[in-house]
Design a protein around this motif. Structure first.
Motif, PDB file in Angstrom:
ATOM      1  N   UNK A 307      -6.619 -14.785   7.869  1.00 45.37           N
ATOM      2  CA  UNK A 307      -5.414 -13.980   8.349  1.00 45.37           C
ATOM      3  C   UNK A 307      -4.898 -13.021   7.339  1.00 45.37           C
ATOM      4  N   UNK A 308      -4.889 -13.512   6.094  1.00 46.60           N
ATOM      5  CA  UNK A 308      -4.620 -12.908   5.095  1.00 46.60           C
ATOM      6  C   UNK A 308      -5.415 -11.484   4.808  1.00 46.60           C
ATOM      7  N   UNK A 309      -6.749 -11.763   4.756  1.00 48.38           N
ATOM      8  CA  UNK A 309      -7.554 -10.616   4.548  1.00 48.38           C
ATOM      9  C   UNK A 309      -7.354  -9.680   5.763  1.00 48.38           C
ATOM     10  N   UNK A 310      -7.270 -10.154   6.968  1.00 47.03           N
ATOM     11  CA  UNK A 310      -7.118  -9.114   8.011  1.00 47.03           C
ATOM     12  C   UNK A 310      -5.678  -8.522   8.056  1.00 47.03           C
ATOM     13  N   UNK A 311      -4.722  -9.000   7.639  1.00 43.01           N
ATOM     14  CA  UNK A 311      -3.535  -8.389   7.248  1.00 43.01           C
ATOM     15  C   UNK A 311      -3.643  -7.329   6.155  1.00 43.01           C
ATOM     16  N   UNK A 312      -4.161  -7.776   5.049  1.00 48.21           N
ATOM     17  CA  UNK A 312      -4.611  -6.773   4.079  1.00 48.21           C
ATOM     18  C   UNK A 312      -5.253  -5.637   4.639  1.00 48.21           C
ATOM     19  N   UNK A 313      -6.238  -5.640   5.414  1.00 47.21           N
ATOM     20  CA  UNK A 313      -6.901  -4.495   6.005  1.00 47.21           C
ATOM     21  C   UNK A 313      -6.229  -3.748   6.884  1.00 47.21           C
ATOM     22  N   UNK A 314      -5.295  -4.382   7.461  1.00 46.65           N
ATOM     23  CA  UNK A 314      -4.281  -3.871   8.669  1.00 46.65           C
ATOM     24  C   UNK A 314      -3.228  -2.838   7.624  1.00 46.65           C
ATOM     25  N   UNK A 315      -2.560  -3.742   6.769  1.00 44.84           N
ATOM     26  CA  UNK A 315      -1.796  -3.077   6.098  1.00 44.84           C
ATOM     27  C   UNK A 315      -2.564  -1.692   5.255  1.00 44.84           C
ATOM     28  N   UNK A 316      -3.606  -1.873   4.868  1.00 47.82           N
ATOM     29  CA  UNK A 316      -4.164  -0.878   3.841  1.00 47.82           C
ATOM     30  C   UNK A 316      -4.443   0.403   5.161  1.00 47.82           C
TER      31      UNK A 316
END
Length: 343
Positions: A307-316
């Motif tokens: 989830x954190x990795x996906x959140x980072x991609x989304x934020x980026x």
């Protein structure tokens, strides 16, 4: 980290760089990946056997079996990888239900050819019974189609009956002649011993009966030889027609025939019925095991990192979107200023 573990991680659809950071989750995904891999392997074996009964070629069976196994493996891997652990159990079940239905369908498809192999002896016995019945039916149908043979046989039997009747009459006259010579008293003899006038009359009757019998035999033998020749020709034609049908009967062991035989056997035997059900349920359990493991297992560190990795991609992505829009607006403003364009 050994290659087998990484391979099973790949089979489970997990992201290896994140999974290496969560050692407590590694064994779970190794188990899931192993289940997915061996399900694909069983699917390849099952399809290979099924296609071998169709094509009767090991190369076609191996080739198509591998393709089918890889397809099932890829589908299972996608099903497991697409399931995500959330904090909402109902949402997870709604996401899992169509996957479970699809997994059950795959399990039934995979288990059926293997059931045919497991019960191969019983199925072969049932097929032999079916072939015997088909041969008998074909012969009866051909007999009806060559009814002339029955007519010729009836004529031949009639001729034989006439010869038998003449032979019986000759034997009767022979017996009366013997009784007359030896003095045996009957309704048709005098009871006087010796070759008297009565004995000579009987002898003359016997000579006439013997000549008539020989003439009748000679004439009927020619007719029976002619009938035998016609019967032989028609029988050869009937056998030729049966020889055309025979390969189709001998080849009655395809996939559909074996499925029908298995269905009949399960209806005839309760033991085979329940064995068939148990085998199918076993494959259903194996096929759905990875999905249930995902459902019943608690949310772990791997899910948090994912989830954190996906959140980072989304934020980026959001950041880049905002930057792109701002840069675009600045370029538009510079262009308007340079060209004196007013808004």
């Amino acid at each position: 980290m050994n290659k087998i573990t990484k391979f099973f991680w790949f089979c489970s659809g997990a992201y290896a760089p994140l999974l290496t950071k969560t050692p407590t989750e590694t064994h779970k995904y190794v188990g899931i990946g192993g289940t997915v891999f061996f399900t694909g392997l069983l699917a390849a074996i099952s399809a290979g056997y099924a296609l071998y009964t169709v094509f009767e070629s090991p190369w076609y069976a191996i080739g198509f079996g591998l393709v089918w196994g890889l397809m099932i493996f890829n589908l299972d891997r996608f099903i497991v990888a697409s399931m995500r652990k959330r904090n909402n159990a109902w949402a997870e079940w709604k996401m899992a239900i169509p996957r479970l239905v699809f997994a059950v369908l795959l399990a039934i498809v995979i288990s059926r050819p293997l059931e045919l192999k497991i019960f191969e002896r019983e199925i072969n016995r049932k097929l032999d019974e079916k072939k015997t019945a088909m041969i008998a039916q074909s012969k009866e149908a051909l007999k009806a189609g060559f009814s002339e043979i029955n007519g010729l046989e009836a004529k031949k039997d009639s001729l034989k009956s006439e010869v038998a009747a003449a032979t019986a009459f000759r034997d009767k006259v022979q017996k009366e002649y013997d009784f007359e010579r030896f003095g045996t008293k009957t309704d048709g003899t005098s009871g006087i011993v010796g070759l008297g006038s009565n004995a000579k009359k009987k002898e003359q009757q016997l000579d006439v009966a013997q000549k008539d019998l020989e003439a009748l035999r000679a004439g009927h033998q020619v007719r029976m030889d002619t009938l035998d020749s016609e019967i032989k020709k028609l029988t050869a034609l009937r056998q030729a027609e049966f020889d055309k049908i025979q390969p189709n009967i001998d080849g009655f062991d395809g996939l559909a025939a074996r499925l029908d035989a298995l269905e009949i056997l399960t209806k005839e035997s309760n033991a085979m019925f329940w064995a068939n059900i148990m085998i199918m349920l076993l494959f259903v359990a194996v096929e759905t095991a990875p999905i249930f493991v995902k459902l019943i297992s608690p949310r772990g560190p791997y899910d948090e990192l994912l989830d954190l990795a996906e959140l980072r991609v989304q934020v980026y992505a959001n950041e880049q979107t905002v930057k792109t829009r701002e840069k675009s607006e600045q370029n538009i403003q510079v262009f308007r200023t340079a060209n004196g364009v007013r808004v």
